[in-house]
Scaffold this active site. Structure first.
Site, PDB file in Angstrom:
ATOM      1  N   TYR A 139     -27.162 -70.446  26.719  1.00  0.00           N
ATOM      2  CA  TYR A 139     -26.354 -69.326  27.294  1.00  0.00           C
ATOM      3  C   TYR A 139     -27.436 -68.437  27.957  1.00  0.00           C
ATOM      4  O   TYR A 139     -27.062 -68.139  29.119  1.00  0.00           O
ATOM      5  CB  TYR A 139     -25.768 -68.522  26.131  1.00  0.00           C
ATOM      6  CG  TYR A 139     -24.898 -67.126  26.656  1.00  0.00           C
ATOM      7  CD1 TYR A 139     -23.968 -67.227  27.385  1.00  0.00           C
ATOM      8  CD2 TYR A 139     -25.399 -66.136  26.322  1.00  0.00           C
ATOM      9  CE1 TYR A 139     -23.324 -66.049  28.089  1.00  0.00           C
ATOM     10  CE2 TYR A 139     -24.879 -64.875  26.755  1.00  0.00           C
ATOM     11  CZ  TYR A 139     -23.945 -64.656  27.527  1.00  0.00           C
ATOM     12  OH  TYR A 139     -23.284 -63.636  27.916  1.00  0.00           O
ATOM     13  N   LYS A 143     -27.359 -68.219  32.137  1.00  0.00           N
ATOM     14  CA  LYS A 143     -26.988 -66.616  32.796  1.00  0.00           C
ATOM     15  C   LYS A 143     -28.342 -66.309  33.541  1.00  0.00           C
ATOM     16  O   LYS A 143     -28.083 -65.371  34.635  1.00  0.00           O
ATOM     17  CB  LYS A 143     -26.805 -65.666  31.496  1.00  0.00           C
ATOM     18  CG  LYS A 143     -25.263 -65.879  30.893  1.00  0.00           C
ATOM     19  CD  LYS A 143     -24.221 -65.775  31.724  1.00  0.00           C
ATOM     20  CE  LYS A 143     -23.955 -64.465  32.092  1.00  0.00           C
ATOM     21  NZ  LYS A 143     -22.550 -64.181  32.875  1.00  0.00           N
TER      22      LYS A 143
END
EC number: 1.1.1.412
Length: 330
Positions: A139, A143
């Site tokens: 994640y 990102k």
């Protein structure tokens, strides 16, 4: 103005949609599912996947601006699934903005893009903290890539800005506080370390407000164009105090038991190996990334956001806790 919100069905997404409607905008939400809550708000809904370039191109057609809030979040899962949603999805949003001549793109990022093991971040602005390296979680890694692509896309025809709200909570949250409360009630919640590490959080209304203010200030050449900003309440609290205040607000038992970082990190490493090996469902209770996050000071300066687009948190933690308690009792 007609505005598209990707990920409009989530916690922050719904707050963005609601606030934009209240500000007089026509709002469309792009999600993989249909949300009755959005229908009640009068928000139009388009179903599709961010990784599908044609679906994104169709969704962006005819709008004036995009709030790109959609993402795959979490601390567990295959890198490819995160890459498809967060990197490819963001590439598709940028390409669609270019194709349709969209002038403004507000991107919801995360402070996790600067995560570096147990290296603390205390009172700094986004321009003072480098991107992380050797991420322990897909994640954060994806990102970070996506945020850099959004900021690199900023130019005279497309103004972009990235906001990094820290730990969003409040009434309507289905993730952070409910998970804490469930584990506390089961007697399975533990602090990592002594709980003295200070951390920032963001009440939901403040997170949405930061997006609205950045959007209103955003234009080619604006002070915020092409930049990233940490967003929070600006009220850092020790982790132990924060967790127990949130638990008290929803009527869950407090947590005082703790495990050392080394123990938590080892448990996280074991969980990461066992989950795929045993084909276990859901997320493991602990990962190395979570162990690092839970014991490390993370709090930020709100001065850059105040200076460049006038962000000043409007709901204090004390007031937010009162509202959370009231909503839990309703």
């Amino acid at each position: 103005m007609k505005i598209l919100v990707t990920g409009g069905g989530g916690f922050l997404g719904q707050a963005l949609c609601r606030g934009l409607v209240e500000r007089g905008h026509q709002v469309l939400a792009f999600n993989r599912s249909h949300y009755p809550e959005l229908q009640v708000m009068g928000v139009g809904q388009i179903r599709g996947d961010l990784a599908d370039p044609q679906a994104v191109l169709h969704a962006v057609a005819g709008v004036d601006a995009v709030f790109h809030n959609g993402a795959k979040a979490g601390a567990w899962g295959s890198y490819d699934s995160y890459h498809q949603a967060n990197v490819i999805g963001t590439d598709n949003v940028i390409a669609a903005c270019r194709a349709h001549g969209i002038g403004r793109l507000v991107y919801t990022s995360t402070p996790s893009v600067t995560h570096r093991a147990t290296h603390p971040v205390e009172g700094l602005g986004a321009d003072e903290v480098p991107y992380g390296e050797d991420f322990q979680a897909p994640y954060a890694a994806t990102k970070a890539i996506a945020e850099q692509r959004v900021l690199a896309a900023n130019d005279a025809s497309l103004a972009t800005v990235a906001l990094r709200p820290r730990l969003i909570w409040g009434p309507g949250d289905q993730q952070l506080v409910p998970r804490l409360a469930e584990r506390a009630r089961q007697g399975r919640l533990r602090l990592v370390g002594d709980g003295s590490n200070k951390v920032d959080t963001t009440y939901i209304d403040n997170a949405a407000l930061a997006h609205f203010l950045a959007f209103e200030a955003l234009a080619p050449g604006a002070a915020c164009a092409g930049k990233a900003y940490f967003i929070s309440n600006g009220e850092p609290l020790p982790m132990r105090e924060l967790v127990n205040q949130l638990l008290a607000a929803v009527g869950a038992p407090r947590v005082d038991k703790a495990i050392s970082f080394k123990t938590a990190y080892r448990i996280g490493a074991i969980c990461e190996r066992l989950w795929p090996l045993l084909r276990l469902r859901g997320e493991p209770p602990l990962t190395r990334f979570l162990a690092e996050q839970l014991c490390t000071p993370h709090w930020y300066s709100m001065e850059p956001a105040r200076r460049d687009f006038g962000y000043v948190p409007q709901v204090s933690i004390e007031e937010g806790l009162r509202r959370l308690k009231a909503s839990s009792a309703a």
